[in-house]
Design an enzyme around this catalytic site. Structure first.
Site, short mmCIF file in Angstrom:
data_model
loop_
_atom_site.label_atom_id
_atom_site.label_comp_id
_atom_site.label_asym_id
_atom_site.label_seq_id
_atom_site.Cartn_x
_atom_site.Cartn_y
_atom_site.Cartn_z
N LEU A 155 -30.01 -9.94 21.02
CA LEU A 155 -31.43 -10.31 21.05
C LEU A 155 -31.53 -11.81 20.81
CD1 LEU A 155 -33.09 -7.48 18.94
CD2 LEU A 155 -33.68 -8.06 21.29
N SER A 156 -32.36 -12.47 21.59
CA SER A 156 -32.62 -13.89 21.37
C SER A 156 -33.51 -14.08 20.15
CB SER A 156 -33.31 -14.51 22.58
OG SER A 156 -32.39 -14.80 23.59
N ALA A 157 -33.57 -15.31 19.68
CA ALA A 157 -34.49 -15.66 18.59
C ALA A 157 -35.93 -15.46 19.06
CB ALA A 157 -34.26 -17.10 18.16
N PRO A 184 -30.85 -12.18 27.33
CA PRO A 184 -31.71 -13.33 27.05
C PRO A 184 -31.27 -14.02 25.78
CG PRO A 184 -33.02 -11.45 27.69
CD PRO A 184 -31.61 -10.96 27.56
#
Length: 409
Positions: free
Chosen positions: A111-113, A12
């Protein structure tokens, strides 16, 4: 900061800021040059990288900032975000960046924001008992938060391309189940992860109520993604540089909503085997819980109700307790300025614009002084009431630990 996705099940938010599109046709007598980036493009890069909200000192403060910026808008999503500490999904040497609104990547781990995950969770409109498929499940951070909302009778599956990331996600899931008090506060739908390319899911797999894809979906794969949904289901994915929500309203009817501009690396096309046939991904079967497991769920649920009733009775009207500590408030203060003139010092007071309304400023200062006189209160360590109650039951120890899922304190 970003690299291209290395597989169909990209994590993601995995993406990179790509160079602005160039003009495809050059005019006679002119050299081809890059068009200036559009405002939409610039916003998409900023949103994908994060930084849309202020950094927090801890997980709760990060969530406070996401709420204040309207990325988190519902109570269910807020509870899930607070229950899973983002730092637990970072490698130890990178944890200092865990509460910044930025994406993080190390090797295949990504990891996405937080602002991206917030929009995804809100768009999915999760409810207990639904089935969820995470395409590009990565570290399992998103899947764990979703599992807290789905509850014990939901379905929580993930597909991930990289075997090392699958192993990392399983380690983090095990740590969460063994050590997090949130596991006892919620009824958890444990995620199951399988390795493979999400574009090679077996055509005879079950359909899902909710689907999320964490890599850019090419237009030619839009129908493939839609067919993973049940009627009434919701699909969230990056499609043509937009985070898009698609609702299946009928067997052949869809509603599409563009949420925000993003920039994700695209899904990688599958590599066929030597025989030329695709390597079909078999999703986990929907597990049928044993009678013993159902009894454990029911007993834990009953104990939680008793604890809730006792808390309501203790607090009188059942209203939530006020927070033990408050976040810092930014106040406008009058500014005292010292001006240096050559070798002499000339002290003067330079007014703030807010000084024109001095009554409001004086009232703020008065309240501030009152707060300073109050003793500072530190938050008490969290108490796991479910664990305390189970351990106090007149039951054999093996049965107590079974009710606690053999978890550490």
């Amino acid at each position: 900061m970003f690299t291209a996705a290395e597989g169909g099940a990209a994590h993601p938010g995995r993406g990179r800021s790509r160079t602005p599109p160039r003009s495809r046709r050059s005019q006679p007598g002119r050299s081809e040059r890059a068009d200036p980036p559009s405002l939409e493009y610039c916003l998409s890069v900023i949103l994908n990288m994060g930084g849309a909200v202020s950094a927090g000192e801890d997980n709760d403060e990060l969530i406070d900032n996401l709420k204040e910026a309207q990325y988190i808008r519902t109570e269910l999503v807020e509870q899930a975000f607070r229950a899973v500490d983002r730092a637990d999904y970072y490698l130890e040497e990178f944890k200092e960046n865990a509460y910044k609104d930025l994406a993080w990547k190390h090797g295949n781990i990504h990891l996405s924001a937080p602002c991206i995950y917030s929009e995804v969770m809100e768009a999915l409109d999760l409810q207990p008992g639904l089935s969820f498929l995470n395409l590009g499940s990565g570290t399992g951070y998103l899947s764990s938060m979703v599992g807290l909302i789905l509850g014990p009778f939901g379905v929580n599956h993930g597909v991930e391309l990289h075997s090392d990331v699958i192993e990392y996600a399983k380690q983090k899931l095990d740590f969460f189940i063994r050590t997090s008090d949130s596991f006892d506060k919620f009824d958890f739908c444990e995620p199951s992860f399988v390795i493979g390319n999400c574009l090679e899911i077996s055509p005879d797999c079950s359909q899902y109520d909710r689907v999320y894809c964490g890599a850019g979906v090419q237009k030619e794969h839009e129908e493939y993604m839609k067919n993973l949904l049940k009627v009434g289901g919701i699909l969230v994915m990056p499609l043509e540089e937009k985070l898009t929500k698609i609702t299946r309203t009928g067997p052949s009817a869809w509603e599409t909503k563009k949420i925000l501009a993003v920039s994700f690396a695209p899904l990688i096309q599958p590599c066929h085997s030597e025989s030329g046939k695709p390597r079909l991904v078999q999703l986990p079967p929907v597990a049928v819980r044993s009678l013993q497991d159902l009894a454990r769920i029911a007993i834990r649920g009953t104990i939680k109700k008793i604890i809730h009733q006792e808390t309501v009775s203790k607090n009188g009207n059942g209203l939530k307790n006020t927070p033990r500590f408050k976040r810092r408030r930014v106040r406008r203060r009058r500014m005292e300025t010292i001006v240096f003139l050559d070798k002499e010092v000339f002290a003067s007071r330079i007014s703030n614009p807010s000084d024109d309304n001095s009554c409001e400023a004086l009232e703020e200062e008065r309240r501030e002084e009152e707060e300073k006189t109050l003793p500072e209160t530190k938050p008490d360590p969290p108490v796991n009431f479910l664990r305390q109650k189970v351990l106090s039951l007149p039951l054999p120890d093996p049965l107590k630990y079974y009710l606690l899922y053999y978890r550490e304190k």
